[in-house]
Design an enzyme around this catalytic site. Structure first.
Site, PDB file in Angstrom:
ATOM      1  N   CYS A  37      16.874  -7.747  -4.540  1.00  0.00           N
ATOM      2  CA  CYS A  37      17.754  -7.667  -3.379  1.00  0.00           C
ATOM      3  C   CYS A  37      18.658  -8.892  -3.336  1.00  0.00           C
ATOM      4  CB  CYS A  37      16.940  -7.584  -2.099  1.00  0.00           C
ATOM      5  SG  CYS A  37      15.964  -9.077  -1.848  1.00  0.00           S
ATOM      6  N   CYS A  40      16.760 -12.190  -2.911  1.00  0.00           N
ATOM      7  CA  CYS A  40      16.131 -12.668  -4.138  1.00  0.00           C
ATOM      8  C   CYS A  40      17.180 -13.343  -5.016  1.00  0.00           C
ATOM      9  CB  CYS A  40      15.540 -11.521  -4.955  1.00  0.00           C
ATOM     10  SG  CYS A  40      14.519 -10.408  -4.046  1.00  0.00           S
ATOM     11  N   ASP A 446      -8.890   4.058 -15.868  1.00  0.00           N
ATOM     12  CA  ASP A 446      -9.745   2.929 -16.216  1.00  0.00           C
ATOM     13  C   ASP A 446     -10.265   2.343 -14.899  1.00  0.00           C
ATOM     14  OD1 ASP A 446     -10.785   0.662 -17.652  1.00  0.00           O
ATOM     15  OD2 ASP A 446      -9.094  -0.447 -16.848  1.00  0.00           O
ATOM     16  N   ASP A 621      -5.308  -0.911 -17.888  1.00  0.00           N
ATOM     17  CA  ASP A 621      -4.649  -2.217 -17.885  1.00  0.00           C
ATOM     18  C   ASP A 621      -5.138  -3.166 -18.968  1.00  0.00           C
ATOM     19  OD1 ASP A 621      -7.191  -2.790 -16.757  1.00  0.00           O
ATOM     20  OD2 ASP A 621      -6.348  -4.661 -16.025  1.00  0.00           O
ATOM     21  N   ASP A 625      -7.881  -0.909 -23.221  1.00  0.00           N
ATOM     22  CA  ASP A 625      -7.261   0.368 -22.878  1.00  0.00           C
ATOM     23  C   ASP A 625      -6.028   0.648 -23.724  1.00  0.00           C
ATOM     24  OD1 ASP A 625      -9.008   0.896 -20.718  1.00  0.00           O
ATOM     25  OD2 ASP A 625      -7.896  -0.556 -19.517  1.00  0.00           O
TER      26      ASP A 625
END
Lengths: 727, 60
Positions: A37, A40, A446, A621, A625
């Site tokens: 934005c 930011c 997971d 994550d 995985d």
């Protein structure tokens, strides 16, 4: 992750990401995924321009990147990342590689072609409309021919230049003995151009100059959109890969610590791993004692303690104290590299996926070309003035059936869908990922780090006074369990405690020895090693136990219910212990659970699920995985995931909640529907248009209306995805 | 029809002008950040701000 990158960079002797500019300035590009934005943008640029020697800082919100330039030696990649970190933004430097620059040039070339085609289409249409309006007889033959000639002067160079992306691609396909969508496009454009030149030369009534340029204009819009999408996806992938350029600390024989690239580690090297860092390669601990977080490697939620002599695997996070390890492998033979190889195998598997547009092209090209050829042969054999009429009608058929709407349907829809998901904090790494997500029938989740945050949380807070006392010791520690204890206790005083490596914290208060740490060390009864627990003891009092659990994500119940409501079968697949996994599954109402699964077995599990033809969505994550994420039909990883997992996944979640995945599923299904509607519309349109072309009724006016109309309908249909609820 | 002698070149000239302007803007990186440009109008430039009151002691 930001902290790790910052530490690694701050101590790196050289600056791998910083580029010297011709004017003596230094330039660094960083990926800032959280910038979204005006505030930011301002905060980032403000924080950077205040730094010494910085001459410019500019945020690009579309790509979520910052470019910083500075003079002199006051700044470095590390100091810039630190400044952004202090401003509240995690940033990762990345290296715009050479192939990126080439891709950029491709994008610019496409936009230049689009601009030229837009100019041509607009201007040629002025003369075409005049000619169509004058067909009743008001316009003289001379004026008409002059107008055709002017149209030709504009459109011939433009068609030849701006059509290059299509001609090249078609030529490449033909050389390889295939036919793609660009073959009929190139044929239609070039044949209509040639026909128009011929018609103008003999002073005939019909010239299709406007058709060839307008066709290119519409098709180039699709091409530019597609290119933007790919560039954005590539940028996202590159930003993630940037995280993998890891460094390691080498302990030299002289006892000094030197920062080297992780790929330069040789077996037998002595390495230092500081708290908060990951172990770069497999090795054996030589000195120090600490706890290792294996959540990313195996999914195990309880940290494991290591002592000198213990074997440690690459990827484990050091949580306690400084460790010295002797490398027993190089990075290529480490566990991580093994995982990367499995990932690559999975990705090759996935590249076999045929995009919807290519499927349509395979069906479309032979049919249309056969019809056009039949029209040519038919008119030549049957009509009075044979050849000229046959050529005209065959070309007219090719022009009017040119897959304009087909070429626009997919990119327009995907651009709208990807833009919408980005606003909901879902990063889409490739356009066809949306198509694959729409097909998912089974969701495999997971546990550690995905359904949970991978961050411990205090379960029982029985005695507030004891908790407050224990927190005084815990505040002096960086151990995650101690930090969780402090979070539960809130603000308070810190004791002058010192850390006993591998065991816990110790302090002398009011003449008593207070200890916070392992149960064994405190002589506690019933201390276990397979639960998340801390023990606390004041002097001679009985030890008190604090029990922790892995904090669940706030919306995981909503997420699992949402998946079921969308008709997906939900599976829980975890490397953690069976008891933990089944308890969570029961809580969430998940019927299919597999626990204590090794990384390679996760891939097998997915393969077994997919064997029945069902398409599998994997959400995970950890490093463990990553192979499964790559092998699944489509995959999602949270932004907190291991680098390899993010690199292997198709979608990245930027925030903590999981429910954006539900929206991604909705949007992808809606997008698929829009694309299929676009194809259906094109099919209907062609069925109506082909008889007209074959019969020789296609005048330039009809061709122009039919083509523009069909393209606009398809784009408007795609834009419907933008607002409202995706259904 | 004599008007065409003027109107046709005039139209082409205007069209080419627009094309050149477009290619120029393309070269000047105007299409690099389409989202940021929309937000940027909301951000005050540092040099346009009213300078803060002099914090010298004894003011009030």
């Amino acid at each position: 992750m930001a902290a790790l990158t910052r530490d690694a960079l701050a101590s790196a002797g050289e600056e791998p990401f910083v580029h010297a500019q011709p004017n003596g300035e230094k330039r660094l590009e960083l990926s800032v995924p959280e910038a979204h934005c005006a505030a930011c943008m301002r905060a980032i640029e403000g924080a950077l321009t205040q730094l010494d020697g910085v001459t410019g800082a500019r945020v690009n919100l579309s790509t979520r990147k910052v470019a910083v330039t500075w003079r002199g030696a006051a700044q470095s990649a590390g100091s810039v990342v630190t400044a952004l970190d202090r401003a509240g933004f995690a940033a990762t430097p990345f290296d715009p590689a050479a192939d990126d620059a080439a891709a950029d040039e491709d994008g610019r070339f496409l936009i230049r072609c689009l601009g030229l085609a837009a100019f041509g289409a607009g201007n040629v249409m002025m003369y075409s409309v005049a000619v169509w309006a004058g067909l009743g007889g008001e316009m003289g033959l001379g004026t008409r021919t002059v107008f055709h000639a002017i149209s030709g002067l504009i459109s011939i160079p433009i068609t030849l230049y701006a059509g290059q992306p299509f001609y090249r691609s078609a030529w490449k396909a033909l050389k390889a003995g295939r036919a793609n969508m660009d073959v009929p496009i190139s044929l239609a454009v070039l044949l209509s151009l040639a026909l128009s030149i011929y018609q103008t030369a003999i002073g005939a009534a019909y010239a299709y100059f406007d058709a060839s340029v307008t066709l290119l204009f519409f098709l180039l819009i699709g091409r530019v959109l597609d290119n933007r999408l790919r560039a954005r996806a590539r940028g996202a992938a590159r930003a993630l890969l940037g995280l993998q350029s890891a460094t390691a600390r080498l302990l030299t024989d002289a006892g000094a610590v030197k920062t080297i690239a992780a790929r330069d580690i040789a077996a037998g090297d002595r390495l230092v791993v500081m708290p908060g860092e990951r172990i770069p390669v497999d090795g054996v601990v030589e000195a120090g004692a600490s706890d290792l977080d294996l959540a990313m490697v195996s999914g195990e939620s309880v940290p494991s303690a290591v002592m000198p002599g213990a074997r440690v695997g690459a990827g484990a996070m050091n949580m306690g104290a400084r460790l010295e390890i002797r490398a027993t492998a190089t990075i290529d033979s480490s566990l991580v590299a093994e995982l990367v190889r499995i990932i690559e195998a999975g990705e090759q598997n996935r590249s076999a996926y045929v995009r919807l547009a290519d499927k349509a092209a395979r069906l479309y090209v032979p049919i249309v070309h056969t019809i056009a050829f039949a029209v040519f042969v038919g008119w030549w054999a049957l009509a009075d003035n044979g050849f000229a009429q046959a050529v005209h009608n065959a070309v007219a058929t090719l022009i009017i059936t040119c897959p304009c709407a087909l070429g626009l349907a997919v990119p327009a829809t995907q651009v709208v869908a990807v833009g919408r998901l980005l606003k909901r904090n879902v990063l889409v790494k490739s356009g066809d990922a949306l198509e694959r997500l729409a097909q998912a029938k089974i969701a495999v989740l997971d546990k550690t780090g995905t359904l949970t945050l991978g961050r411990p949380e205090l379960v029982d807070r029985a005695d507030e006074a004891v908790l407050a006392d224990a927190a005084r010791l815990a505040r002096a520690s960086r151990h995650p369990l101690a930090e969780a204890l402090v979070r539960a206790a809130g603000a308070g005083p810190m004791a002058a405690a010192h850390e006993v490596p591998g065991l816990g914290m110790e302090a002398e208060i009011d003449g008593e020895v207070w200890r916070l740490g392992r149960g064994v060390w405190l002589g506690a009864q019933g201390a276990t090693t397979d639960a998340l627990e801390l023990w606390f003891r004041r002097g001679a009092a009985a030890p008190v136990r604090f029990l922790f659990r892995d904090a669940p994500r706030p919306d995981m119940k909503i997420f699992v219910d949402g998946l079921k409501a969308r008709g997906l079968q939900v599976h829980l697949l975890s490397g953690d212990r069976r008891a933990v996994a089944t308890a969570l599954a029961a809580d969430l109402g998940i019927d299919h659970v597999a626990a204590e699964v090794m990384p390679a077995d996760k891939v097998d599990y997915l393969t077994r699920l997919g064997a029945g033809g069902a398409k599998v969505l994997m959400v995970g994550d950890g490093l463990n995985d990553a192979p499964a994420l790559a092998a699944a039909h489509v995959s999602v990883a949270p932004a907190s995931a291991a680098d390899a997992a993010q690199a292997a996944a198709d979608f990245i979640l930027i925030g903590a909640p999981l429910s954006p995945i539900l929206e991604a599923i909705d949007v992808s299904r809606a997008a698929r529907r829009r694309v299929l509607e676009g194809f259906g519309f094109s099919a209907v349109y062609n069925v109506i248009a082909i008889p007209f072309g074959a019969a020789g009724f296609v005048t330039p006016l009809i061709a122009a209306i039919a083509m523009s109309g069909s393209s606009i309908v398809v784009v408007l249909n795609a834009l419907r995805l933008m607002g409202g609820r995706a259904r | 029809m004599n008007a065409l002698v003027i109107l046709v070149p005039a139209a082409l000239f205007l069209g080419l002008g627009a094309l050149v302007a477009f290619l120029w803007s393309l070269k000047g990186d105007q299409y690099e950040d389409l989202e940021g440009a929309a937000w940027r109008v909301l951000v005050e430039d540092e040099e346009d701000k009213v300078p803060a009151a002099d914090p010298a002691p004894g003011g009030r």
